[in-house]
Design an enzyme around this catalytic site. Structure first.
Site, PDB file in Angstrom:
ATOM      1  N   THR A 115       5.360   7.249 -10.176  1.00 30.19           N
ATOM      2  CA  THR A 115       4.130   7.356 -10.879  1.00 30.19           C
ATOM      3  C   THR A 115       3.140   6.597 -10.464  1.00 30.19           C
ATOM      4  O   THR A 115       3.420   5.313  -9.726  1.00 30.19           O
ATOM      5  CB  THR A 115       4.147   7.075 -12.472  1.00 30.19           C
ATOM      6  OG1 THR A 115       4.276   5.333 -12.517  1.00 30.19           O
ATOM      7  CG2 THR A 115       5.617   7.368 -13.077  1.00 30.19           C
ATOM      8  N   GLY A 139      -0.399   1.379  -4.519  1.00 27.43           N
ATOM      9  CA  GLY A 139      -1.111   0.536  -3.928  1.00 27.43           C
ATOM     10  C   GLY A 139      -2.301   1.632  -3.440  1.00 27.43           C
ATOM     11  O   GLY A 139      -3.477   1.274  -3.608  1.00 27.43           O
ATOM     12  N   SER A 173      -0.895  -5.803 -14.888  1.00 26.59           N
ATOM     13  CA  SER A 173      -1.518  -4.740 -15.648  1.00 26.59           C
ATOM     14  C   SER A 173      -1.079  -4.286 -17.064  1.00 26.59           C
ATOM     15  O   SER A 173      -1.548  -3.654 -17.831  1.00 26.59           O
ATOM     16  CB  SER A 173      -1.294  -3.547 -14.678  1.00 26.59           C
ATOM     17  OG  SER A 173      -0.023  -3.298 -14.360  1.00 26.59           O
ATOM     18  N   HIS A 217       6.255  -4.403 -20.636  1.00 30.87           N
ATOM     19  CA  HIS A 217       5.887  -3.008 -19.865  1.00 30.87           C
ATOM     20  C   HIS A 217       7.402  -2.509 -19.585  1.00 30.87           C
ATOM     21  O   HIS A 217       7.979  -2.828 -18.451  1.00 30.87           O
ATOM     22  CB  HIS A 217       4.957  -3.143 -18.676  1.00 30.87           C
ATOM     23  CG  HIS A 217       4.934  -1.872 -17.884  1.00 30.87           C
ATOM     24  ND1 HIS A 217       4.375  -0.800 -18.500  1.00 30.87           N
ATOM     25  CD2 HIS A 217       5.391  -1.835 -16.525  1.00 30.87           C
ATOM     26  CE1 HIS A 217       4.429   0.071 -17.374  1.00 30.87           C
ATOM     27  NE2 HIS A 217       4.922  -0.488 -16.230  1.00 30.87           N
ATOM     28  N   ARG A 247      -2.457   6.698 -26.506  1.00 31.25           N
ATOM     29  CA  ARG A 247      -3.608   7.341 -26.931  1.00 31.25           C
ATOM     30  C   ARG A 247      -3.859   8.657 -26.578  1.00 31.25           C
ATOM     31  O   ARG A 247      -4.304   9.489 -27.482  1.00 31.25           O
ATOM     32  CB  ARG A 247      -4.890   6.339 -26.351  1.00 31.25           C
ATOM     33  CG  ARG A 247      -4.995   5.071 -26.865  1.00 31.25           C
ATOM     34  CD  ARG A 247      -5.864   4.045 -26.080  1.00 31.25           C
ATOM     35  NE  ARG A 247      -7.245   4.597 -26.086  1.00 31.25           N
ATOM     36  CZ  ARG A 247      -8.116   4.165 -25.389  1.00 31.25           C
ATOM     37  NH1 ARG A 247      -8.139   3.088 -24.501  1.00 31.25           N
ATOM     38  NH2 ARG A 247      -9.449   4.440 -25.669  1.00 31.25           N
ATOM     39  N   ASP A 306       0.572   1.950 -20.709  1.00 29.79           N
ATOM     40  CA  ASP A 306       1.384   2.357 -21.838  1.00 29.79           C
ATOM     41  C   ASP A 306       0.197   2.821 -23.013  1.00 29.79           C
ATOM     42  O   ASP A 306       0.626   3.760 -23.755  1.00 29.79           O
ATOM     43  CB  ASP A 306       2.394   1.440 -22.179  1.00 29.79           C
ATOM     44  CG  ASP A 306       3.108   0.827 -21.178  1.00 29.79           C
ATOM     45  OD1 ASP A 306       4.298   1.133 -21.015  1.00 29.79           O
ATOM     46  OD2 ASP A 306       2.492  -0.008 -20.154  1.00 29.79           O
ATOM     47  N   SER A 307      -0.603   1.890 -23.282  1.00 35.33           N
ATOM     48  CA  SER A 307      -1.783   2.270 -24.144  1.00 35.33           C
ATOM     49  C   SER A 307      -2.345   3.476 -24.091  1.00 35.33           C
ATOM     50  O   SER A 307      -2.664   4.186 -25.089  1.00 35.33           O
ATOM     51  CB  SER A 307      -2.494   1.054 -24.667  1.00 35.33           C
ATOM     52  OG  SER A 307      -1.802  -0.174 -24.798  1.00 35.33           O
ATOM     53  N   VAL A 341       0.865  -1.219  -0.017  1.00 35.49           N
ATOM     54  CA  VAL A 341       0.063   0.064  -0.128  1.00 35.49           C
ATOM     55  C   VAL A 341       0.894   1.278  -0.044  1.00 35.49           C
ATOM     56  O   VAL A 341       0.745   2.199   1.082  1.00 35.49           O
ATOM     57  CB  VAL A 341      -1.041  -0.010   1.222  1.00 35.49           C
ATOM     58  CG1 VAL A 341      -2.180   0.911   1.041  1.00 35.49           C
ATOM     59  CG2 VAL A 341      -1.536  -1.405   1.302  1.00 35.49           C
ATOM     60  N   PRO A 368       9.837  -5.802 -12.580  1.00 30.47           N
ATOM     61  CA  PRO A 368       9.255  -5.883 -13.641  1.00 30.47           C
ATOM     62  C   PRO A 368       8.339  -6.681 -13.905  1.00 30.47           C
ATOM     63  O   PRO A 368       8.417  -7.866 -13.833  1.00 30.47           O
ATOM     64  CB  PRO A 368      10.756  -6.260 -14.508  1.00 30.47           C
ATOM     65  CG  PRO A 368      11.443  -7.160 -13.434  1.00 30.47           C
ATOM     66  CD  PRO A 368      11.092  -6.491 -12.028  1.00 30.47           C
TER      67      PRO A 368
END
Ligand code: 6V0
Length: 314
Positions: free
Chosen positions: A231, A19, A146, A178, A156, A151-152, A15, A124
């Site tokens: 991030t 988290g 995930s 990723h 976008r 990244d997508s 967390v 990773p």
């Protein structure tokens, strides 16, 4: 067995920044009925749980508490975000040894079965997803990462800004690791059913500089970490989106990371491919027709991941 609609208990393991943001996103979403927060730093989990629980008057009914590894066993979904994050200048792969040790330790204590769905977010993540599959022996549809859903979304976002359309109208996917070897699928990217280059002509914006966009997507994490140290907001919403597809049995196509078994001639690793996500977890990945250079880049990405897996001596 499909995730019972009644089992909307989610456990978040680790967390920290990711988290806690994920727990916040889930609490606000109304998707979960129970949220167990688990961390070796118990006081941190307690503090986060209290802080979130005090939003009770503003969100849908939900039980939020600091739990332990046993609380994962009857959770429909366990989200794994424990471990070290990248420091400025570090790659995701640099975290491998430390985070693998933490993952293994946590999995032993969780004792999961195919009643659970385990979503790996720690890095990773492709290598850790593979390691989690091996360590738990769960079926591949129940353990996934995930992946490049985040990244997508970055891809976008950048295209939508350039073209002046909503990101929801931009269909563009990142596949593979990723991480540094990920692959932007330009050959399949479209807006309103038309290729990006054609769309730019149509609306009178300059042509896209693909190499620049590739670099921006690939380096997005590094750019943020160099400024704020970590991030977490966008990834937490990517994770929430995945949980939504599971809980609502949506069959949404998301580029989650999972076991590849001969797709594009690749096996022996986990990586992201557009896959059907529903209440059973990660369904089959789609083997879409790619441009030759994209397929070659995907194989190189798989090679990077297989080497990292080999270094763990699983
Ligand atoms: P953080 O803020 O340091 O939080 C990590 C948490 O894990 C801390 O609260 C630790 O106490 C806890 N922890 C460590 N060991 C254990 C253990 N054995 N059991 C339970 N809890 C433990 O890191 P942050 O939240 O920023 O990042 C977590 C992971 O997510 C890192 O590996 C990041 O690289 C990764 N990210 C993944 C992203 C993705 O797209 N999937 C995006 C961003 C970060």
């Amino acid at each position: 067995m499909a995730l019972s609609i009644k089992n909307r208990k989610i456990a978040v393991v680790g967390v920290g920044a990711v988290g806690a943001s994920t727990a916040f996103a889930l609490a606000v979403s109304g998707l979960a009925t129970e949220l167990a927060l688990v961390d070796v730093h118990k006081a941190k989990a307690e503090g986060e749980a209290m802080d979130l629980a005090h939003a009770a008057a503003f969100i849908k009914p939900i039980q939020i508490y600091a739990g332990n590894f046993e609380d994962c066993r009857d959770a429909g979904i366990i989200i794994f975000t424990a471990g070290a994050g990248q420091k400025p200048g570090e790659t995701r792969m640099d975290l491998l040894k430390t985070n693998y040790r933490i993952l293994k330790d946590c999995l032993t204590q969780m004792a999961l079965t195919d009643e659970n769905i385990l979503i790996i977010a720690s890095n990773p993540l492709d290598v850790l997803t593979y390691a989690a599959l091996k360590a738990t022996g769960l079926s591949p549809e129940r353990v996934f990462g995930s992946g490049t859903v985040l990244d997508s979304s970055r891809f976008r976002h950048i295209l939508s800004e350039h073209c002046g359309v909503a990101p929801r109208n931009v269909h563009a996917t990142v596949v593979g690791e990723h991480g540094d070897s990920e692959v932007m699928l330009w050959s399949l990217a479209d807006i309103a059913g038309t290729r990006i280059d054609h769309f730019c002509e149509l609306v009178g914006v300059p042509p896209i500089k693909r190499e620049e966009v590739d670099k921006q997507v690939r380096n997005a994490g590094y750019e943020i970490i160099s400024r704020k140290g970590a991030t977490y907001y966008a990834v937490s919403l990517a994770i929430k989106r995945i949980c939504e597809s599971v809980i609502r049995d949506e069959n949404t196509i998301l580029s989650v990371s999972g076991l590849v078994d001969g797709h594009y001639g690749i096996d022996g690793c986990c990586l992201s491919l557009p896959s059907i996500v529903n209440s059973r977890g990660r369904g089959y990945p789609l083997e879409l027709p790619l441009a030759a250079e994209e397929e070659a880049a995907l194989r190189r990405s798989a090679e990077v991941l297989r080497k990292a897996i080999a270094s763990l001596n699983l």
